[in-house]
Design an enzyme around this catalytic site. Structure first.
Site, PDB file in Angstrom:
ATOM      1  N   ASP A  78       4.121   1.054  -9.108  1.00  0.00           N
ATOM      2  CA  ASP A  78       4.990   0.083  -8.446  1.00  0.00           C
ATOM      3  C   ASP A  78       5.119   0.391  -6.951  1.00  0.00           C
ATOM      4  O   ASP A  78       5.099   1.553  -6.538  1.00  0.00           O
ATOM      5  CB  ASP A  78       6.375   0.135  -9.096  1.00  0.00           C
ATOM      6  CG  ASP A  78       7.257  -1.022  -8.668  1.00  0.00           C
ATOM      7  OD1 ASP A  78       6.722  -2.049  -8.216  1.00  0.00           O
ATOM      8  OD2 ASP A  78       8.489  -0.883  -8.783  1.00  0.00           O
ATOM      9  N   ASN A 114       3.758 -10.769 -14.515  1.00  0.00           N
ATOM     10  CA  ASN A 114       3.114 -10.823 -13.195  1.00  0.00           C
ATOM     11  C   ASN A 114       2.405 -12.148 -12.923  1.00  0.00           C
ATOM     12  O   ASN A 114       2.061 -12.443 -11.767  1.00  0.00           O
ATOM     13  CB  ASN A 114       2.114  -9.673 -13.030  1.00  0.00           C
ATOM     14  CG  ASN A 114       2.782  -8.334 -12.803  1.00  0.00           C
ATOM     15  OD1 ASN A 114       2.194  -7.286 -13.056  1.00  0.00           O
ATOM     16  ND2 ASN A 114       4.028  -8.342 -12.336  1.00  0.00           N
TER      17      ASN A 114
END
Length: 251
Positions: free
Chosen positions: A28, A76
């Site tokens: 991330d 996503n």
């Protein structure tokens, strides 16, 4: 020498003779890394992909058995089309390069997630990569693509229910081990350590079933800047934990 001492943190030591079997990483911070530098988010993903290569190679060098990374989640797809396309392009590039070097690197690669939703070319590359490396006995790298933990559990429940309907399974005798065999991670030990860079303090739908007794390491370092030294800190932190798995330590 079995111990490593970082320059940045003199008291941080890693015992390389006592590593966790399985480390999982939520990669991330790519977008924020790019924003800090005035770059497009796609540049951050490119930097993150390169760092994944570096960290995965290093995990092999130190003798880690399993590495699982969160590359693309079921959520996503909500990102801008340009960003999603760039991520898919980077995955394709990585897999093509990995295939060329597989006999040299001997890294076994597997994929967790619903690959049917990926571009067909990428699906074929994933299958080819998995097939080529199936017989390798070094580190196993599990790449989570179009993966969501809740989705994984639902899919496993549906498969189990179907087996029950067909007389292949008995719901009255379902065990945790049996249910685990229906997950994408079947046959892979649960992660001992889950690392999340970027400063966020949550799992984000990553391996909820498998992480029941995992240790966690959070750092503010963004993924493209997550170095070998930061990995050492995570491993050293893990090695100073007392894992009781719901019980008590003897003595």
């Amino acid at each position: 020498m079995p111990f490593f001492r970082t320059k940045e943190a003199p008291r941080t030591e890693v015992d390389f003779t006592n590593l966790p079997r399985h480390v999982a990483i939520i990669m991330d911070g790519n977008g924020r890394w790019a924003k800090k530098r005035g770059l497009p988010r796609t540049a951050g993903h490119a930097a993150g992909a390169e760092n994944f290569r570096t960290i995965a190679t290093y995990c092999k060098e130190i003798g880690l058995e399993y590495l699982t990374v969160y590359a693309f989640s079921t959520e996503n797809w909500k990102r801008p089309a340009e960003e999603v396309s760039a991520i898919m392009g980077l995955l394709k590039k990585y897999l093509l390069e990995a295939i060329e070097k597989m006999e040299r690197d001997r890294v076994k690669m597997c994929f967790f997630g619903d690959l049917s939703q990926l571009p067909e070319e990428l699906q074929l590359l994933c299958e080819r990569t998995r097939e080529i490396s199936r017989h390798y006995d070094g580190v196993q790298v599990n790449i989570c693509l179009n993966y969501g933990g809740r989705d994984e559990i639902l899919r496993a429940a549906r498969r189990f229910a179907l087996d029950c309907a067909e007389g292949k399974a008995d719901p009255n005798h379902l065990t945790e081990a049996q249910f685990s065999s229906y997950l994408y991670s079947a046959g892979v030990p649960d992660p001992d350590l889950i690392i999340r860079p970027s400063g966020e303090l949550r799992l984000s739908n990553f391996l909820p079933w498998q992480s029941a007794y995992a240790e966690f390491y959070f750092t503010d370092v963004l993924w493209p800047d997550f170095s070998k030294e930061e990995l050492h800190r995570a491993l050293a932190s893990y090695q100073h934990r007392q894992r009781r798995f719901g019980g008590v330590l003897n003595g």
